[in-house]
Every structure is written in C-alpha cells, then in structure tokens.
Design an enzyme around this catalytic site. Structure first.
Site, PDB file in Angstrom:
ATOM      1  N   LYS A 260     -37.619  -5.897   6.486  1.00  0.00           N
ATOM      2  CA  LYS A 260     -38.300  -7.173   6.245  1.00  0.00           C
ATOM      3  C   LYS A 260     -39.745  -6.995   5.778  1.00  0.00           C
ATOM      4  CE  LYS A 260     -35.502  -9.983   9.435  1.00  0.00           C
ATOM      5  NZ  LYS A 260     -34.715  -9.041  10.260  1.00  0.00           N
TER       6      LYS A 260
ATOM      7  N   SER B 101     -38.661 -11.939  13.675  1.00  0.00           N
ATOM      8  CA  SER B 101     -37.665 -11.180  12.921  1.00  0.00           C
ATOM      9  C   SER B 101     -36.399 -11.996  12.670  1.00  0.00           C
ATOM     10  CB  SER B 101     -37.309  -9.874  13.646  1.00  0.00           C
ATOM     11  OG  SER B 101     -36.694  -8.960  12.763  1.00  0.00           O
TER      12      SER B 101
ATOM     13  N   SER C 246     -34.501  -3.967  10.833  1.00  0.00           N
ATOM     14  CA  SER C 246     -35.376  -5.060  10.396  1.00  0.00           C
ATOM     15  C   SER C 246     -36.719  -4.605   9.839  1.00  0.00           C
ATOM     16  CB  SER C 246     -35.602  -6.049  11.538  1.00  0.00           C
ATOM     17  OG  SER C 246     -34.468  -6.876  11.705  1.00  0.00           O
TER      18      SER C 246
END
Length: 437
Positions: A70, A130, A67
């Site tokens: 992101k 997230s 993640s």
C-alpha cells in the site's frame, strides 16, 4: 599422499575465506551489518535523506510484502492529488469490488455497495487502518480500474529502480483471496525485497512528506458521528501512546498474510537523523516491532549527521567547472546547500568531499547544476547506497556561482585561432626540447 592433501586442504580453506573479500568492489565499502540477532527473513536500515545503507540482511530476496504494498498506492494517490487529477473532497461511490472486500474478513472499514465517501476518508482508512476495501476504491478512482492502477504501480517501481518487485494488486492481498475481482493482468502474487521496500519508502517520504502527517495518527474514527462509526487503531504499534511506542516513530506501513508473515516498514527521526527500516517475515504481530526496535536502537546510537560543507562552499581541487562557448572558460562551482552526511560516531574526520564536475555550455545561469559532491569515506572508499542515483545525490549538487553569457562568434573565432597557434608553438617547443634531451 596424505602429506600433499593436508596443505591442499589448507590452501582451499584459505581461498574460500578470502574469496568474498577479493570479490568486493575496491572502490566501494560494503555496509557492515552488526550482530543484532534479528529473527527475520530479511531486513535493511538506511539513512532516509541519502539512502546510505547502515544495516542489511538478505535484503535483495523477493518476498511477499503483504500490506506494505500500500505504500505504492499511497504514493500514486498523493501524486494524483498533487497533479490535480483527483481532489481530497471528491466523492467515491463503493462498487461491488469494494463491498466484496468490505465483508471479506480482511482488514477493512466494512464498505457496502452504494456507500459514498471522500477520497480523504478512504485515504485515511488505508494509511491508518490498512483498509483493503478503501484501497481498491482509491485505485479505481485514480486509474479507472485496479487493473490499470497496477500497471501504474509496476511502471513507477521500474522508474524507482525496484528490481525485485512485482505488483499484482493495490492491496498486497493474495490473488486467491480476490477471487473474480483479481486484476486480469496479474499472473502471480505480489513480491518485493527489503531493499525495494526501503527505496519505495524513501521516495514516498521524500516526494510526499505529507504522508507522515497521516501515518503518525494513532487513532481515528471512520464514519464519525454516524451509527456505523468505526474506531481505527493504527496497526503501527510503535506510534506514541500505543503498545510498542518508540520515540520518534511516525510511520510507515505494516503488513501481514500467511505467506508473508509479519512485516513492517518503519521510519523514525531523532536529533536530526531520520532512519528507514524494513523487516520481513517475522513470526508474530509484536515481533516485527521488537526487531525494528533493535535496528533503530543501533542506528540512533551509532550514527549522526555530520556537516561536511557549508552552503556556497567550494571544494579544493574542484573549484571551477569548464564552460564551452562562454564569455569565460570556467565558472566557480559552489554547493547548493549545506552538505550533511550520515557518519558513524568516532569516524567524523574520515569522510571527505570530492567535486565531480561536468562541462557546461553557455549561456550558464546562476545556480545551474555543474556537478555534484562525492563523499569519500575511510581508505578512500565510498559507502553503500540503495541505488547508484542515491550515491550521486548523497553529497548534494554543485552549482554555478555566477552567470556566464554565451560568447559571440567573433570572440569564439579569435579564441579558436589563438588556441590553434598556441598548440603549434607548444608542439614546436616539445620537439626542440626533445632534440636536446
């Protein structure tokens, strides 16, 4: 024969020892990595304003970032907001893809098809919690589809100089987990090096510092005031009030998949020093924060921001930049702002500024860039940076102190004529001097 082999073996051993030293660029000092005993696959720490590397380990290996992907999605969303392509209060209706991730079991805020949320709500869910379902909805809002959004991600990575990065989607999830929703252009999973993650983090907090106002939020409620309200605890446990809190931490992005292990790109500020850290491939949820603490402890204990030049100062030996076709042949070059540079404590006097000037063509405006400040470290060497552009910008810009107007054709003609005459007499003088030498 044995007597020959022994000296030969000794010579080879010495060669293997000194070869890495000979291969170092003599003009650049390499970042010395102390023995911090990190249990990671790769790591890096840089000073955030300059990109100077303070620690590195296996920093160029491309690994799954999970993640931490992101961060690029955050950058592009904030960029779209800044350029007024989308707005914070814009309504987004959840489609099949968002609903699929909402019930996939991965990190998310349980979006259902037909739900309507604002860009701001989805952005907070992505940056704080997230949320994968919120992330893909933002990607589609910015670019029309995740497939097109991924093209923007890879294009921006190239612009940033992220040479060991490939984005397959907006979330960092393995393509296999997306099933029929995997972007059609993706042919492999996302990878990123620790150095590239630091580059991305530096660009994100430099170009969009407002990101930290969201990433520093430890807790928030999604769908607040509704029966479906969801408490979002920030996965960054180093924030104040959370389990592994660390003074000064206000970002930035965690990540975890089976392939990636536990990753974290962190940032913290203390006493005017902002650091960016990246750890990849740690073994547990908590260990990524423990390893990050080791980096931050070392960075804050050993480095400070040292003033090298005041705003409007000139550098000895580089006081003036040449001006082409101007009423004056030179213009005073001064610093555009105070020059602050990260130095190791005890080495404050070892760093010196040097002017790198460029010739400019009139008309020259006051405040126009005419060069930059190069900071030279111990033994006349430069430090190591994330990218060449970071090294060039680290010392700041030199600008014209005053305006220089463009010279008229008559003045330029006379200048060229007298310059020509001067060259002739100079050549004659050298010739005569040669006869009697």
């Amino acid at each position: 024969m044995k007597q020959i082999k022994k000296p030969l073996a000794l010579a080879l051993a010495l060669l293997m020892f000194f070869l890495p030293i000979f291969m170092i660029n003599p003009g650049q000092a390499q970042a010395v990595s102390p023995a911090l005993n990190l249990d990671v696959k790769s790591a890096i720490m840089v000073e955030a304003t300059t990109g100077k590397i303070l620690y590195k380990y296996n920093e160029n290996q491309a690994l799954p970032p999970a993640s931490m992907t992101k961060m690029m999605t955050e950058y592009l969303v904030l960029d779209a907001i800044k350029k007024k392509k989308i707005t914070w209060d814009q309504k987004v209706t959840v489609d099949d893809y968002g609903a699929f991730l909402g019930k996939s079991g991965s990190s998310g805020v349980y979006l259902a098809k037909g739900d309507v949320h604002t860009v701001k709500e989805l952005y907070e869910a992505m940056a704080i919690y997230s949320a994968n379902d919120a992330t893909v909805m933002l990607a589609e809002t910015v670019a029309g589809s995740e497939n097109e959004f991924v093209k923007l991600m890879n294009q921006k990575a190239k612009e940033f100089g992220m040479t060991q990065t490939y984005f397959a989607n907006s979330t960092g999830l393995p393509l296999a987990d997306l099933k029929a929703f995997a972007p059609e252009s993706a042919d492999r999973d996302t990878v990123m090096s620790a150095r590239d993650a630091a580059i991305l983090a530096k660009e994100l907090i430099t170009q969009h510092p407002e990101v930290l106002e969201t990433t520093k939020i430890p807790r928030k409620i999604f769908r607040e005031g509704t029966p479906q309200a969801l408490k979002m605890d920030n996965w960054n446990w180093m924030l104040p009030g959370l389990v592994k809190q660390y003074k000064g931490v206000d970002g930035l992005k965690t990540g975890h998949t089976n392939a990636a292990g536990f990753c974290f790109t962190g940032t913290a500020e203390r006493n005017g020093v902002r650091l960016i850290t990246v750890v990849m491939g740690t073994k547990s949820f908590v260990s990524r924060f423990t390893e990050t603490s080791k980096l931050l402890d070392y960075g804050f204990s050993n480095y400070k921001m040292q003033p090298l030049l005041a705003q409007g100062a000139q550098i000895s030996g580089g006081e003036n930049a040449k001006v082409n076709k101007g009423t004056a042949k030179e213009v005073a070059a001064v610093t555009s702002k105070q020059v602050l540079y990260p130095v190791k404590k005890g080495e404050e006097g070892a760093y010196k500024p040097k002017a790198v000037l460029q010739e400019v063509t009139a008309p020259v405006k006051q405040g126009q860039a005419v060069g930059y400040v190069k900071v030279v470290g111990p033994n006349g060497k430069s430090d190591e940076f994330l990218r060449p552009i970071d090294e060039q910008k680290a010392g700041g810009t030199l600008v014209a102190k005053e305006e220089v107007e463009e010279a008229g054709w008559l003045r330029l003609a006379f200048r060229a004529f007298f310059g020509f005459i001067g060259d002739i007499f100079s050549s004659l003088g050298n010739m005569i001097k040669g006869w009697f030498s």
